[in-house]
Write an enzyme that holds these catalytic residues in place. Structure first.
Site, short mmCIF file in Angstrom:
data_model
loop_
_atom_site.label_atom_id
_atom_site.label_comp_id
_atom_site.label_asym_id
_atom_site.label_seq_id
_atom_site.Cartn_x
_atom_site.Cartn_y
_atom_site.Cartn_z
N ASN A 103 3.66 -24.06 20.19
CA ASN A 103 2.42 -23.28 20.35
C ASN A 103 1.34 -23.80 19.42
O ASN A 103 1.62 -24.29 18.33
CB ASN A 103 2.70 -21.79 20.14
CG ASN A 103 2.49 -21.35 18.70
OD1 ASN A 103 1.36 -21.07 18.28
ND2 ASN A 103 3.57 -21.33 17.92
N PHE A 107 -4.27 -18.66 15.67
CA PHE A 107 -4.68 -17.31 15.27
C PHE A 107 -5.69 -16.69 16.23
O PHE A 107 -6.81 -16.34 15.82
CB PHE A 107 -5.27 -17.29 13.85
CG PHE A 107 -4.27 -17.31 12.73
CD1 PHE A 107 -3.08 -16.63 12.82
CD2 PHE A 107 -4.55 -18.01 11.56
CE1 PHE A 107 -2.17 -16.65 11.77
CE2 PHE A 107 -3.65 -18.04 10.52
CZ PHE A 107 -2.46 -17.36 10.63
N ASN A 168 0.62 -15.23 5.27
CA ASN A 168 0.97 -16.40 6.09
C ASN A 168 0.12 -17.60 5.66
O ASN A 168 -1.05 -17.69 6.01
CB ASN A 168 0.73 -16.05 7.57
CG ASN A 168 1.00 -17.23 8.48
OD1 ASN A 168 1.42 -18.30 8.03
ND2 ASN A 168 0.77 -17.04 9.76
N SER A 171 1.05 -21.27 9.08
CA SER A 171 0.83 -21.58 10.49
C SER A 171 0.19 -22.98 10.58
O SER A 171 -0.73 -23.27 9.82
CB SER A 171 -0.09 -20.55 11.15
OG SER A 171 0.65 -19.40 11.42
N ASN A 173 -1.58 -24.34 12.88
CA ASN A 173 -2.69 -24.53 13.83
C ASN A 173 -4.05 -24.11 13.28
O ASN A 173 -5.02 -24.06 14.03
CB ASN A 173 -2.38 -23.77 15.12
CG ASN A 173 -1.05 -24.21 15.71
OD1 ASN A 173 -0.82 -25.40 15.90
ND2 ASN A 173 -0.15 -23.26 15.92
N THR A 174 -4.12 -23.77 12.01
CA THR A 174 -5.41 -23.48 11.37
C THR A 174 -5.64 -24.56 10.34
O THR A 174 -4.84 -24.70 9.40
CB THR A 174 -5.38 -22.08 10.70
OG1 THR A 174 -5.23 -21.11 11.73
CG2 THR A 174 -6.65 -21.79 9.92
N LYS A 211 5.09 -16.37 3.66
CA LYS A 211 5.78 -17.11 4.72
C LYS A 211 5.48 -18.60 4.58
O LYS A 211 4.31 -19.00 4.51
CB LYS A 211 5.34 -16.61 6.10
CG LYS A 211 6.10 -17.31 7.24
CD LYS A 211 5.98 -16.54 8.52
CE LYS A 211 6.72 -17.25 9.66
NZ LYS A 211 6.66 -16.50 10.90
N ASN A 242 8.18 -20.83 9.12
CA ASN A 242 7.27 -20.92 10.26
C ASN A 242 7.70 -22.09 11.16
O ASN A 242 8.77 -22.67 10.95
CB ASN A 242 5.84 -21.11 9.75
CG ASN A 242 4.83 -20.37 10.61
OD1 ASN A 242 4.88 -20.49 11.83
ND2 ASN A 242 3.97 -19.58 10.00
C1 LIG Z 1 4.00 -18.38 20.43
C2 LIG Z 1 4.27 -18.21 18.97
C3 LIG Z 1 3.32 -17.61 18.15
C4 LIG Z 1 3.54 -17.45 16.78
N1 LIG Z 1 2.61 -16.84 16.00
C5 LIG Z 1 2.84 -16.67 14.66
C6 LIG Z 1 1.91 -15.99 13.82
O1 LIG Z 1 0.88 -15.48 14.25
N2 LIG Z 1 2.19 -15.91 12.48
C7 LIG Z 1 3.35 -16.45 11.94
O2 LIG Z 1 3.57 -16.35 10.74
N3 LIG Z 1 4.26 -17.05 12.74
C8 LIG Z 1 4.04 -17.18 14.07
N4 LIG Z 1 4.98 -17.79 14.85
C9 LIG Z 1 6.22 -18.32 14.22
C10 LIG Z 1 7.39 -17.33 14.36
O3 LIG Z 1 7.11 -16.14 13.67
C11 LIG Z 1 8.68 -17.96 13.79
O4 LIG Z 1 8.48 -18.24 12.43
C12 LIG Z 1 9.07 -19.24 14.52
O5 LIG Z 1 8.82 -19.13 15.89
C13 LIG Z 1 10.54 -19.58 14.31
O6 LIG Z 1 11.37 -18.59 14.89
P1 LIG Z 1 12.12 -18.81 16.31
O7 LIG Z 1 12.76 -20.14 16.28
O8 LIG Z 1 13.06 -17.65 16.41
O9 LIG Z 1 11.05 -18.75 17.35
C14 LIG Z 1 4.75 -17.94 16.22
C15 LIG Z 1 5.72 -18.53 17.05
C16 LIG Z 1 5.49 -18.66 18.40
C17 LIG Z 1 6.55 -19.29 19.26
#
Ligand SMILES: Cc1cc2nc3c(=O)[nH]c(=O)nc-3n(C[C@H](O)[C@H](O)[C@H](O)COP(=O)(O)O)c2cc1C
Length: 360
Positions: A103, A107, A168, A171, A173-174, A211, A242
């Site tokens: 992804n 944000f 956080n 992430s 993507n910022t 995080k 993350n």
């Molecule tokens: C579509 C998507 C959006 C996410 N958005 C955020 C976010 O806004 N903030 C954040 O800290 N992590 C975000 N994450 C990361 C997840 O919270 C998690 O750390 C990561 O996906 C690993 O867990 P998983 O393997 O169970 O998916 C996002 C992940 C995905 C797939």
């Protein structure tokens, strides 16, 4: 959710999934309670250590529906103080063969204001019989120069209502966000956030987590551990981890070339290894939430034995739908019994403690 995924784009499927939970259209799960999964962490009595990871309910609108799925706790958001659109679509890609997602949402947020209304509504409806704990993932606006101030606004706006807050800084993507994990920057943010938290007018202040990313050098890890494990840091925990910017060679799906953060099965070992490193480096002083590729009870137990007290899921929920929550709980409860752990708390950091014994 898996059916929705077959019919439409990843982002539309996700939005429909959230709407179904928001409007209570998903049948309430018969959540099983397992005695050996119950644990006391902070002043919480957590029914089970399986939680929802950030990013699923970005606008904090489906809190009750999500708690109905049997999670012990959920993390909603990430939210930014001001509304912002995020990156251009398409920005979410499924990698089916790899059980993974890439992804680059960046944000997308409606901003604090509407999210606070949802969180406050949930808080006002709370009864004595609390079903699960709720935290908010705090992000920063792309255009904000003083990052600490965005996180402080998060503490001030959500702090009165939630059970925990997550800073956080990871992430991918910022632009520049991950640089906030550097020692000086992190220290500045933490100081401001902890001060804002101490000023909240409530007796028990919400615990604060940071995080972190899985793509850290050894010196990055030491720097983060030094800041958060300092006795007076005011930080209560780490969320590890993350999404990753790396692309393991094992990836099969053509979407592996897409830019963004990779989550799901290919992240599993990477995040478990980081949990183990950070548990060691912080001497077990902070509570670790382990996240990355948890699809089964075994995956959850691996993270717990590496040092996590709680785990979270995102990708497995997207691929397998809500039944995965009960599946992980059941498997984890059985595995703990099989391995001779009376309670989940006895398994926390077990592998690291074993290593220590072996080397001492
Ligand atoms: C579509 C998507 C959006 C996410 N958005 C955020 C976010 O806004 N903030 C954040 O800290 N992590 C975000 N994450 C990361 C997840 O919270 C998690 O750390 C990561 O996906 C690993 O867990 P998983 O393997 O169970 O998916 C996002 C992940 C995905 C797939």
């Amino acid at each position: 959710m898996p059916t929705l995924h077959k019919l439409t784009s990843a982002e539309t499927a996700h939005n429909m999934g959230v709407a179904i939970l928001k409007y209570g259209l998903y049948p309430r799960c018969r959540a099983q309670n397992y005695d050996n999964l119950q644990n006391n962490i902070f002043d919480w009595k957590v029914m089970n250590p399986v939680g929802l990871a950030a990013g699923f309910d970005k606008h904090c609108e489906a809190i009750d529906g999500l708690l109905n799925l049997g999670f012990g706790f959920i993390e909603v958001g990430g939210v930014t103080p001001e509304p912002q659109p995020g990156n251009e679509k398409p920005r979410v890609f499924r990698l089916h063969e790899d059980k993974a997602i890439i992804n680059r949402y960046g944000f997308n947020s409606f901003g604090h204001q509407p999210a606070v209304v949802h969180v406050e509504n949930w808080y006002n409806k709370l009864s004595e019989n609390k079903r699960g704990y709720v935290g908010v993932n705090l992000g920063k606006n792309k255009s904000t120069l003083d990052a600490a101030q965005d996180y402080v606004k998060g503490v001030e706006n959500f702090g009165p209502y939630v059970d925990f807050l997550v800073i956080n800084v990871s992430s991918p993507n910022t632009p520049g966000l991950r640089k906030l994990q550097a020692q000086d920057q992190l220290q500045t943010i933490i100081k401001a956030v902890v001060e804002a938290n101490s000023k909240l007018e409530r007796e028990n202040k919400p615990p604060i987590f940071v995080k972190i990313a899985p793509d850290l050098s050894e010196s990055d890890k030491v720097a983060i551990a030094t800041v958060v494990a300092a006795r007076d840091s005011g930080i209560d925990g780490l969320v590890i981890s993350n999404t990753t910017l790396s692309r393991p060679e094992s990836l099969q799906n053509k979407n592996k070339v897409e830019v963004g953060g990779l989550s799901g099965a290919p992240l599993r070992q990477m995040s478990t290894d980081l949990i183990r490193d950070m548990y060691r480096l912080t001497f077990g002083r902070v509570v670790i939430i382990g996240v990355g590729g948890v699809f089964s009870g075994q995956d959850a137990l691996d993270k717990i034995k590496a040092g996590a007290s709680l785990v979270q899921i995102y990708s497995s929920l997207a691929y397998e739908g809500p039944p995965v929550v009960e599946k992980i709980k059941k498997e984890l409860s059985e595995l703990l019994k099989k391995e001779g752990f009376e309670n989940v708390s006895d398994a926390v950091g077990y592998d690291v403690k074993e290593d220590k014994c072996a080397t001492s």
